[in-house]
Design a protein around this motif. Structure first.
Motif, PDB file in Angstrom:
ATOM      1  N   VAL A 155       0.819  -1.205   0.000  1.00  9.27           N
ATOM      2  CA  VAL A 155       0.000   0.000   0.000  1.00  9.27           C
ATOM      3  C   VAL A 155       0.856   1.258   0.000  1.00  9.27           C
ATOM      4  O   VAL A 155       0.549   2.240  -0.667  1.00  9.27           O
ATOM      5  N   PRO A 163      -2.605   4.950  11.699  1.00 11.62           N
ATOM      6  CA  PRO A 163      -3.507   3.775  11.721  1.00 11.62           C
ATOM      7  C   PRO A 163      -2.735   2.457  11.741  1.00 11.62           C
ATOM      8  O   PRO A 163      -3.124   1.526  12.456  1.00 11.62           O
ATOM      9  N   ASP A 177      -2.830  -0.528  14.559  1.00  7.33           N
ATOM     10  CA  ASP A 177      -3.115  -1.918  14.183  1.00  7.33           C
ATOM     11  C   ASP A 177      -2.041  -2.867  14.700  1.00  7.33           C
ATOM     12  O   ASP A 177      -2.337  -3.989  15.083  1.00  7.33           O
ATOM     13  N   THR A 181      -7.626  -6.788   7.222  1.00 12.06           N
ATOM     14  CA  THR A 181      -6.735  -5.776   6.653  1.00 12.06           C
ATOM     15  C   THR A 181      -7.038  -5.567   5.173  1.00 12.06           C
ATOM     16  O   THR A 181      -7.138  -4.431   4.699  1.00 12.06           O
ATOM     17  N   VAL A 202      -8.299  -2.053   3.430  1.00 16.54           N
ATOM     18  CA  VAL A 202      -7.529  -1.430   2.346  1.00 16.54           C
ATOM     19  C   VAL A 202      -8.347  -1.420   1.053  1.00 16.54           C
ATOM     20  O   VAL A 202      -8.352  -0.428   0.319  1.00 16.54           O
ATOM     21  N   MET A 211      -3.540   4.162   3.057  1.00 11.74           N
ATOM     22  CA  MET A 211      -2.678   4.141   4.246  1.00 11.74           C
ATOM     23  C   MET A 211      -3.411   4.724   5.448  1.00 11.74           C
ATOM     24  O   MET A 211      -3.412   4.165   6.533  1.00 11.74           O
ATOM     25  N   PHE A 250      -6.063   1.161   7.014  1.00 13.31           N
ATOM     26  CA  PHE A 250      -5.658   0.442   8.222  1.00 13.31           C
ATOM     27  C   PHE A 250      -6.480   0.936   9.407  1.00 13.31           C
ATOM     28  O   PHE A 250      -7.155   1.944   9.316  1.00 13.31           O
ATOM     29  N   GLY A 251      -6.408   0.192  10.484  1.00 11.02           N
ATOM     30  CA  GLY A 251      -7.089   0.656  11.698  1.00 11.02           C
ATOM     31  C   GLY A 251      -8.205  -0.253  12.190  1.00 11.02           C
ATOM     32  O   GLY A 251      -8.645  -0.119  13.321  1.00 11.02           O
ATOM     33  N   LEU A 252      -8.665  -1.172  11.346  1.00  9.35           N
ATOM     34  CA  LEU A 252      -9.758  -2.058  11.784  1.00  9.35           C
ATOM     35  C   LEU A 252      -9.319  -2.939  12.954  1.00  9.35           C
ATOM     36  O   LEU A 252     -10.067  -3.135  13.912  1.00  9.35           O
TER      37      LEU A 252
END
Lengths: 257, 246
Positions: A125, A184, A188, B204, B208, B220, B224-226
């Motif tokens: 990413v 983020p 994670d 993930t 994304v 980015m 992300f963050g879940l």
């Protein structure tokens, strides 16, 4: 024999996920899956992979790691002999335990498959800006520090929440200053560190400590190591990004001059 | 033909072996130098290590072939379908379904029941303890389901994650104040154990994929963050459970 039980329990793990995915795919999305054969083969590979992985750990590393955690926390090892043991232990006597906690936290995290998955994704990413190894080592350092500190807490008996709340404060302050892109991913990385490899070994360490340090109860003090292991990677990953940003800026300033 | 298949395979097996090397070194060092004991069953150890290396290699192959593509293609399909309700329902099902049967969670909720019984907070009776453990497990599974729902909703809206996390931290701190002491350790740990090796890549890829298919979202920052949500809500919910039960 053991490998079949492992395969069965892995299958039980994968099954609900497969049911949900294919259920929604056929009932709600109602579109054929692209490359269905390849995707199914992928699922089978994941199944085989996790089965071999867990079975191998169970055969080779877990028994030895658990035994080691027991032996290292054994008062007979720490004080040379039981006669030298005092009723109130000094935290510094446990230096081998902290070192082991640090080393085992670091090494198990490097081998953690879910962290590898996230690192691969983050690398894709970010277009290569986030290195797979950079992220994994930053997270592994965080887990190592977390578990060493968590062991120190069990030995001293300080309340768990003081450490966690202090950690939260650090995270919040770092969030203000860290590069926005990393935030983020850093959050994670706290959750991905503790799965198949780390938890069994770390749990054995916590249990061994809580059982043998005088005045600790396994039921209350045995918990908490995983919480440490999921908090500190957030801090180290943000620190890693801050450090790379800082060096990049210095580099730029140098070339500008 | 053969080399074109074998070469990447050999390379990824080397990678897997390198991933495993630190554990081998650590265990070897502590066993031989610190504890000064021989390595028992050297053959078992080598064979087991070979299995682990093979397993990790297969896992990575499966990841790229199965879990990542399906996660992203479902995210795209939901985004183009435009039904937020179904997407959120899927998010909940994924969170709840993958957590409720998680072996680590089953183990920890059983231990929690023992803690509660020995601390005199619930009756020391098998039926009561089983019910306590099951309820605790359901609480955690619901909280992970909700976490993925909130996380997906955040991606749709593009809100910054740090506000959510800071509010979550504040809630954790407040709950710690009121929660019974014996449940705090379990609650804090439950955040870490909920996300399994199969859930993480899938969730993930979903995040994304969603961020990629919605205009104006950065994968980015928004993708992300879940997982972060999924490791925060169980702490809050388990402490709430502790306050309600005791």
């Amino acid at each position: 024999m053991g490998i079949f039980t492992t395969a069965l329990s892995t299958l039980r793990d994968v099954l609900p996920i497969a049911v949900i995915i294919f259920g929604f795919q056929f009932l709600v999305i109602r579109r054929p899956i692209a490359n269905l054969k390849r995707v199914l083969a992928g699922f089978v590979y994941v199944l085989i992979g996790l089965t071999l992985f867990l079975e191998g750990l169970e055969q080779a590393l877990f028994p030895l790691g658990r035994l080691m955690a027991e032996q290292l926390t054994d008062p007979a090892f720490i004080f040379g002999s039981l006669d030298n043991m005092t009723s109130v232990v000094h935290w510094a006597d446990y230096y081998w335990v902290y070192l082991f906690a640090f080393a085992i936290g670091f090494s198990t995290t490097v081998a953690e498959p879910s962290l590898l998955a996230v690192a691969i994704k983050a690398n894709q990413v970010s277009g290569g800006a986030i290195g797979i190894w950079g992220l994994r080592i930053a997270v592994a350092l965080g887990v190592a520090i977390g578990i060493a500190l968590g062991s120190f807490r069990i030995v001293t008996g300080y309340p768990l929440h003081y450490f966690i709340i202090a950690g939260y404060l650090v995270v919040v302050i770092q969030t203000i200053f860290a590069p926005r892109l990393i935030i983020p991913l850093a959050y994670d990385s706290g959750g991905v560190t503790t799965s198949t490899v780390t938890v069994p070994l770390v749990a054995a360490l916590g249990l061994g400590l809580a059982e043998t340090v005088p005045g600790r109860s396994t039921l209350i003090d045995g918990f908490g190591l995983i919480a440490f292991a999921s908090l500190f990677p957030i801090i180290t990953v943000m620190a890693y990004a801050q450090l790379s940003e800082y060096t990049a800026r210095r580099q730029r300033r140098k070339t500008a001059q | 033909m053969m080399t074109s298949v074998l070469q990447p395979l050999a390379r990824s097996m080397m990678d897997s072996f390198r991933d495993l090397l630190p554990i081998i070194l650590v265990i070897g060092f502590f066993q031989l130098v610190v504890l000064q004991q021989p390595i028992p069953d050297l053959f078992d150890l080598l064979f087991g290590t070979l299995l682990v290396v093979l397993g990790l290699t297969f896992f990575v192959f499966g990841l790229e072939m199965g879990l990542f593509p399906i996660g992203e293609s479902m995210a795209r399909a939901f985004a183009s379908k435009g039904s937020v309700t179904w997407l959120l329902l899927f998010a909940f099902a994924l969170g709840f379904g993958t957590t409720v049967a998680e072996p680590a969670l089953i183990a920890i909720s059983k231990e929690a029941a023992t803690v509660a019984a020995e601390g005199g907070m619930i009756a020391n009776d098998k039926a009561v303890m089983t019910r306590y453990a099951v309820n605790l497990r359901l609480t955690v599974a619901v909280s992970v389901g909700l976490a993925i729902v909130i996380g997906v909703f955040r991606i749709l809206k593009g809100w910054p994650i740090q506000y959510f996390i800071v509010v979550g931290y504040i809630l954790v701190v407040i709950m710690t104040w009121f929660a019974p002491r014996s449940i705090i350790g379990i609650a804090y740990d439950s955040g870490g154990v909920t996300t399994s090796t199969i859930t993480v890549p899938l969730v993930t890829a979903l995040g994304v994929g969603l961020a990629n298919s919605i205009q104006g979202r950065n994968p980015m920052i928004d993708g992300f963050g879940l997982i972060a949500f999924a490791s925060l809500t169980p702490m809050i919910f388990v402490m709430a459970f502790g306050i309600l039960v005791h």
